[in-house]
Design an enzyme around this catalytic site. Structure first.
Site, mmCIF file in Angstrom:
data_model
loop_
_atom_site.group_PDB
_atom_site.id
_atom_site.type_symbol
_atom_site.label_atom_id
_atom_site.label_comp_id
_atom_site.label_asym_id
_atom_site.label_seq_id
_atom_site.Cartn_x
_atom_site.Cartn_y
_atom_site.Cartn_z
ATOM 1 N N CYS A 113 26.397 44.443 45.188
ATOM 2 C CA CYS A 113 25.168 43.655 44.989
ATOM 3 C C CYS A 113 23.915 44.209 44.251
ATOM 4 O O CYS A 113 23.153 43.663 43.785
ATOM 5 C CB CYS A 113 24.684 43.475 46.517
ATOM 6 S SG CYS A 113 25.752 42.809 47.636
ATOM 7 N N HIS A 246 17.289 40.767 45.414
ATOM 8 C CA HIS A 246 18.453 40.420 45.781
ATOM 9 C C HIS A 246 18.555 39.702 47.160
ATOM 10 O O HIS A 246 17.767 39.976 48.071
ATOM 11 C CB HIS A 246 19.432 41.766 46.211
ATOM 12 C CG HIS A 246 20.735 41.399 46.843
ATOM 13 N ND1 HIS A 246 21.734 40.422 46.460
ATOM 14 C CD2 HIS A 246 21.390 42.149 47.764
ATOM 15 C CE1 HIS A 246 22.678 40.503 47.033
ATOM 16 N NE2 HIS A 246 22.667 41.344 48.025
ATOM 17 N N ASN A 276 24.351 35.247 50.190
ATOM 18 C CA ASN A 276 24.543 36.391 49.523
ATOM 19 C C ASN A 276 25.581 36.104 48.347
ATOM 20 O O ASN A 276 26.772 36.212 48.733
ATOM 21 C CB ASN A 276 24.836 37.611 50.168
ATOM 22 C CG ASN A 276 24.616 39.012 49.654
ATOM 23 O OD1 ASN A 276 24.833 38.939 48.395
ATOM 24 N ND2 ASN A 276 24.892 40.226 50.325
#
Length: 319
Positions: A113, A246, A276
């Site tokens: 990520c 993020h 996500n």
């Protein structure tokens, strides 16, 4: 002093949109349970025939169009992904061919990520030192392919997508600095431990996550690295116009914003619609805010992310 500046942004989401209500038909969960804990309402899922490089291609083309550059201008491609098309060659090389780029370097960065932060920091070093003049930086993921769709702890969290930026050389400040960190002692709290040996998958090929441990570490390290980025330039949260984080969990996002003294309306959030998307989440959110006019030239913008590894980082940008 030479700088790199973001000259254009682009993004792409697969056509299929999977809502919490649809998930609740196959997994023991509810829309309320997911939304209250994560802020997610829906995510997008790549079609069976779509590869990560295909998603990256759409995002890259849109970023190049926005920047006014062609394949002949690109001399560096960095793709951040944890879900490559294949073991090798790199997704960046496959994308290079699809774009018709025939010069410069192309390679992947794998920091889960945090991948886009790592890729942007890498490309910035190439451009700001004169090793490249026009770089394409992409975060692209097909995370749906590494999810156990019976595990409600993980399958509700992730989605597919791609985002891209074009970096060009400039004598005006753009990327001010990048701050990267990792701590492999925490590798077990978020991982896909499967591997390929002798033609067979060995170990679990799906995402495993200790949610509480990830949350605890994320809140700590994101607060620290954003302050580190600001302090490097004698700035505080009051000097920021925008945070593009993020997009993993709305609670983590707002915790970091609060530590910086930012108002909720100064935080770009797309987690409700995208879920996500790992390395794609920051450039997806960035493109949204650039195209709707929120982010303007002269604004101070901070990107921040944490991912498996454990990896984390921040990039401070003068837009």
């Amino acid at each position: 002093m030479a700088y790199s500046r973001i000259a254009g942004t682009g993004s792409y989401l697969p056509e299929q949109r999977l809502t919490n209500q649809q998930l609740a038909k196959t997994v023991d969960t509810t829309d309320e349970w997911i939304f209250e804990r994560t802020g997610i309402r829906a995510r997008h899922i790549a079609a069976a025939e779509q590869q990560t490089s295909d998603l990256a291609l759409h995002a890259a083309q849109r970023a190049m169009e926005a920047a006014g550059v062609t394949a002949a201008d690109i001399d560096l491609i960095v793709v951040a992904t944890s879900t490559p098309d294949m073991i090798f060659p790199s997704t960046a090389c496959l994308l290079q061919a699809k774009l018709g780029v025939t010069r410069g370097a192309a390679f992947d960065v794998q920091a889960v990520c945090s991948g886009f932060i790592y890729a942007l920091a890498t490309a910035d070093k190439f451009v700001s030192t004169g090793s490249a003049r026009c770089a394409l930086v992409i975060g692209a993921e097909t995370f749906s392919r590494i999810l156990d769709w019976t595990d409600r702890r993980t399958c509700v969290l992730f989605g597919d997508g791609a985002g891209a930026v074009v970096l060009t050389a400039s004598d005006q400040p753009g990327v001010l600095s990048s701050h990267l960190h990792s701590d492999g002692r925490h590798s077990g709290i978020l991982r896909v431990p499967g591997g390929v040996q002798n033609g067979k998958v060995v170990g679990n090929p799906f995402v495993e996550m200790n949610g509480q441990a990830v949350y605890k570490q994320a809140v700590r390290v994101l607060g620290e690295v954003t302050q580190e980025a600001l302090s490097a330039h004698g700035l505080t949260g009051a000097d920021l116009d925008w945070m593009v984080p993020h997009q993993a969990n709305i609670r983590i996002i707002m915790s970091t914003a609060e530590k910086l003294g930012l108002k909720p309306e100064q935080v770009v959030t797309t987690v409700h619609e995208h879920g996500n998307t790992s390395a794609a989440s920051i450039p997806l959110a960035l493109d949204t805010a650039v195209r709707d006019g929120r982010i303007q030239r002269g604004h101070n913008v901070i990107f921040e992310a944490v991912g498996g590894g454990l990896t984390w980082g921040a990039v401070l940008v003068r837009w």
